[in-house]
Design a protein around this motif. Sequence first.
Motif, PDB file in Angstrom:
ATOM      1  N   ALA A 175      14.620   9.428   1.931  1.00 52.47           N
ATOM      2  CA  ALA A 175      14.291   8.381   0.958  1.00 52.47           C
ATOM      3  C   ALA A 175      13.998   8.999  -0.400  1.00 52.47           C
ATOM      4  CB  ALA A 175      13.071   7.587   1.429  1.00 52.47           C
ATOM      5  N   GLU A 176      14.124   8.164  -1.424  1.00 50.07           N
ATOM      6  CA  GLU A 176      13.722   8.564  -2.774  1.00 50.07           C
ATOM      7  C   GLU A 176      12.530   7.708  -3.178  1.00 50.07           C
ATOM      8  OE1 GLU A 176      16.934   8.411  -5.559  1.00 50.07           O
ATOM      9  OE2 GLU A 176      18.334   9.298  -4.132  1.00 50.07           O
ATOM     10  N   LEU A 177      11.506   8.337  -3.743  1.00 46.31           N
ATOM     11  CA  LEU A 177      10.318   7.613  -4.182  1.00 46.31           C
ATOM     12  C   LEU A 177      10.635   6.830  -5.446  1.00 46.31           C
ATOM     13  CD1 LEU A 177       7.273   7.112  -3.756  1.00 46.31           C
ATOM     14  CD2 LEU A 177       6.856   9.074  -5.249  1.00 46.31           C
ATOM     15  N   ARG A 178      10.265   5.557  -5.463  1.00 50.43           N
ATOM     16  CA  ARG A 178      10.476   4.709  -6.628  1.00 50.43           C
ATOM     17  C   ARG A 178       9.164   4.333  -7.309  1.00 50.43           C
ATOM     18  NH1 ARG A 178      14.883   6.478  -6.994  1.00 50.43           N
ATOM     19  NH2 ARG A 178      16.801   5.360  -6.577  1.00 50.43           N
ATOM     20  N   PHE A 179       8.067   4.266  -6.550  1.00 53.40           N
ATOM     21  CA  PHE A 179       6.782   3.844  -7.106  1.00 53.40           C
ATOM     22  C   PHE A 179       5.660   4.264  -6.166  1.00 53.40           C
ATOM     23  CE2 PHE A 179       3.368   0.691  -6.856  1.00 53.40           C
ATOM     24  CZ  PHE A 179       2.895   0.706  -8.153  1.00 53.40           C
ATOM     25  N   GLY A 180       4.532   4.683  -6.770  1.00 50.06           N
ATOM     26  CA  GLY A 180       3.317   4.924  -5.992  1.00 50.06           C
ATOM     27  C   GLY A 180       3.256   6.307  -5.400  1.00 50.06           C
ATOM     28  N   PRO A 181       2.333   6.430  -4.479  1.00 54.46           N
ATOM     29  CA  PRO A 181       1.445   5.402  -3.937  1.00 54.46           C
ATOM     30  C   PRO A 181       0.389   4.968  -4.959  1.00 54.46           C
ATOM     31  CG  PRO A 181       0.976   7.511  -2.895  1.00 54.46           C
ATOM     32  CD  PRO A 181       2.146   7.721  -3.814  1.00 54.46           C
ATOM     33  N   ALA A 182      -0.024   3.705  -4.806  1.00 51.12           N
ATOM     34  CA  ALA A 182      -1.005   3.140  -5.723  1.00 51.12           C
ATOM     35  C   ALA A 182      -1.887   2.146  -4.979  1.00 51.12           C
ATOM     36  CB  ALA A 182      -0.295   2.440  -6.878  1.00 51.12           C
ATOM     37  N   ASP A 183      -3.089   1.972  -5.501  1.00 51.29           N
ATOM     38  CA  ASP A 183      -3.995   0.970  -4.953  1.00 51.29           C
ATOM     39  C   ASP A 183      -3.619  -0.391  -5.519  1.00 51.29           C
ATOM     40  OD1 ASP A 183      -5.486   2.847  -3.511  1.00 51.29           O
ATOM     41  OD2 ASP A 183      -6.765   3.274  -5.232  1.00 51.29           O
ATOM     42  N   ALA A 184      -3.675  -1.413  -4.660  1.00 49.16           N
ATOM     43  CA  ALA A 184      -3.380  -2.788  -5.060  1.00 49.16           C
ATOM     44  C   ALA A 184      -4.402  -3.693  -4.366  1.00 49.16           C
ATOM     45  CB  ALA A 184      -1.962  -3.176  -4.683  1.00 49.16           C
ATOM     46  N   GLY A 185      -5.585  -3.793  -4.959  1.00 51.23           N
ATOM     47  CA  GLY A 185      -6.650  -4.568  -4.323  1.00 51.23           C
ATOM     48  C   GLY A 185      -7.111  -3.887  -3.046  1.00 51.23           C
ATOM     49  N   ASP A 186      -7.034  -4.597  -1.946  1.00 46.41           N
ATOM     50  CA  ASP A 186      -7.446  -4.058  -0.649  1.00 46.41           C
ATOM     51  C   ASP A 186      -6.337  -3.276   0.043  1.00 46.41           C
ATOM     52  OD1 ASP A 186      -9.936  -5.219  -0.954  1.00 46.41           O
ATOM     53  OD2 ASP A 186      -9.390  -7.039   0.152  1.00 46.41           O
ATOM     54  N   TRP A 187      -5.232  -3.066  -0.646  1.00 46.06           N
ATOM     55  CA  TRP A 187      -4.066  -2.415  -0.050  1.00 46.06           C
ATOM     56  C   TRP A 187      -3.654  -1.180  -0.842  1.00 46.06           C
ATOM     57  CZ3 TRP A 187      -2.496  -4.341   4.500  1.00 46.06           C
ATOM     58  CH2 TRP A 187      -2.898  -5.641   4.813  1.00 46.06           C
ATOM     59  N   GLU A 206      20.334   3.762   2.380  1.00 44.86           N
ATOM     60  CA  GLU A 206      21.472   2.924   2.007  1.00 44.86           C
ATOM     61  C   GLU A 206      21.416   2.418   0.577  1.00 44.86           C
ATOM     62  OE1 GLU A 206      23.957   2.763   4.435  1.00 44.86           O
ATOM     63  OE2 GLU A 206      22.496   4.280   5.037  1.00 44.86           O
ATOM     64  N   GLY A 207      20.302   2.661  -0.129  1.00 45.60           N
ATOM     65  CA  GLY A 207      20.177   2.205  -1.505  1.00 45.60           C
ATOM     66  C   GLY A 207      19.336   0.949  -1.666  1.00 45.60           C
ATOM     67  N   ASN A 208      18.638   0.517  -0.608  1.00 42.79           N
ATOM     68  CA  ASN A 208      17.741  -0.631  -0.693  1.00 42.79           C
ATOM     69  C   ASN A 208      16.362  -0.182  -1.144  1.00 42.79           C
ATOM     70  OD1 ASN A 208      19.415  -2.785   0.584  1.00 42.79           O
ATOM     71  ND2 ASN A 208      19.372  -1.337   2.282  1.00 42.79           N
ATOM     72  N   ARG A 209      15.735  -0.986  -1.992  1.00 44.13           N
ATOM     73  CA  ARG A 209      14.360  -0.711  -2.403  1.00 44.13           C
ATOM     74  C   ARG A 209      13.436  -1.366  -1.374  1.00 44.13           C
ATOM     75  NH1 ARG A 209      12.524  -0.136  -8.534  1.00 44.13           N
ATOM     76  NH2 ARG A 209      10.400   0.499  -8.175  1.00 44.13           N
ATOM     77  N   ILE A 210      12.650  -0.548  -0.683  1.00 41.46           N
ATOM     78  CA  ILE A 210      11.776  -0.997   0.393  1.00 41.46           C
ATOM     79  C   ILE A 210      10.354  -0.592   0.037  1.00 41.46           C
ATOM     80  CG2 ILE A 210      11.241  -0.796   2.849  1.00 41.46           C
ATOM     81  CD1 ILE A 210      13.989  -1.980   2.500  1.00 41.46           C
ATOM     82  N   ALA A 211       9.408  -1.511   0.255  1.00 42.94           N
ATOM     83  CA  ALA A 211       8.009  -1.217  -0.036  1.00 42.94           C
ATOM     84  C   ALA A 211       7.264  -0.902   1.263  1.00 42.94           C
ATOM     85  CB  ALA A 211       7.368  -2.407  -0.746  1.00 42.94           C
ATOM     86  N   LEU A 212       6.289  -0.019   1.151  1.00 42.92           N
ATOM     87  CA  LEU A 212       5.384   0.306   2.250  1.00 42.92           C
ATOM     88  C   LEU A 212       4.015  -0.222   1.855  1.00 42.92           C
ATOM     89  CD1 LEU A 212       7.514   2.710   1.793  1.00 42.92           C
ATOM     90  CD2 LEU A 212       6.027   3.999   3.277  1.00 42.92           C
ATOM     91  N   GLN A 213       3.277  -0.777   2.786  1.00 45.42           N
ATOM     92  CA  GLN A 213       1.948  -1.321   2.492  1.00 45.42           C
ATOM     93  C   GLN A 213       1.011  -0.994   3.632  1.00 45.42           C
ATOM     94  OE1 GLN A 213       1.825  -5.251   0.811  1.00 45.42           O
ATOM     95  NE2 GLN A 213       0.055  -5.774   2.047  1.00 45.42           N
ATOM     96  N   ALA A 214      -0.172  -0.485   3.281  1.00 48.26           N
ATOM     97  CA  ALA A 214      -1.188  -0.136   4.279  1.00 48.26           C
ATOM     98  C   ALA A 214      -2.548  -0.599   3.765  1.00 48.26           C
ATOM     99  CB  ALA A 214      -1.226   1.368   4.504  1.00 48.26           C
ATOM    100  N   PRO A 215      -3.473  -0.844   4.684  1.00 43.52           N
ATOM    101  CA  PRO A 215      -4.829  -1.189   4.245  1.00 43.52           C
ATOM    102  C   PRO A 215      -5.394  -0.093   3.356  1.00 43.52           C
ATOM    103  CG  PRO A 215      -4.574  -1.508   6.624  1.00 43.52           C
ATOM    104  CD  PRO A 215      -3.344  -0.804   6.131  1.00 43.52           C
ATOM    105  N   GLY A 216      -6.160  -0.455   2.344  1.00 51.53           N
ATOM    106  CA  GLY A 216      -6.759   0.514   1.431  1.00 51.53           C
ATOM    107  C   GLY A 216      -7.718   1.443   2.146  1.00 51.53           C
ATOM    108  N   GLY A 217      -7.862   2.637   1.609  1.00 51.56           N
ATOM    109  CA  GLY A 217      -8.784   3.623   2.173  1.00 51.56           C
ATOM    110  C   GLY A 217      -8.260   4.338   3.384  1.00 51.56           C
ATOM    111  N   VAL A 218      -6.980   4.110   3.760  1.00 55.09           N
ATOM    112  CA  VAL A 218      -6.411   4.780   4.925  1.00 55.09           C
ATOM    113  C   VAL A 218      -5.566   5.934   4.473  1.00 55.09           C
ATOM    114  CG1 VAL A 218      -4.866   4.502   6.893  1.00 55.09           C
ATOM    115  CG2 VAL A 218      -6.394   2.671   6.278  1.00 55.09           C
TER     116      VAL A 218
END
Length: 123
Positions: free
Chosen positions: A90-102, A111-123
């Motif tokens: 994969a190629e990194l497009r953004f982050g990692p960054a905090d987004a509220g509680d995530w 394949e060239g799709n932009r996919i986001a990963l999301q995890a609970p904050g503080g993990v």
Amino acid sequence: MNPILHVEIPVTDLARAITFYQQWLQVVVDEPSLLHDCRMAYLPFADEAAGASLALVQGADYRPSEQGARIYIGVDDLDASLERALRAGAELRFGPADAGDWRVAEICDSEGNRIALQAPGGV
């Protein structure tokens, strides 16, 4: 009720995409099947479980893109998951960054799709 029932990720090379998603998400992707003139491979899911099913799909109407809908895949450990995704190609497009509680990050998959990963904050 969650209105999302099923998500299909467009791919141009199904074998490459299966390898990428298996390495990244540490799952076994089903053997491809033919449905509506498309080759489709499902990631693990259970009909009775909450959440949507997810499939990798190769077909004439499926074109990978960074500009289309953004799919957020929930992960337990953002840093570990992001590291596996990058190792799998994969190629990194953004982050990692905090987004509220995530915590979030975005990648470009094999394949060239932009996919986001999301995890609970503080993990």
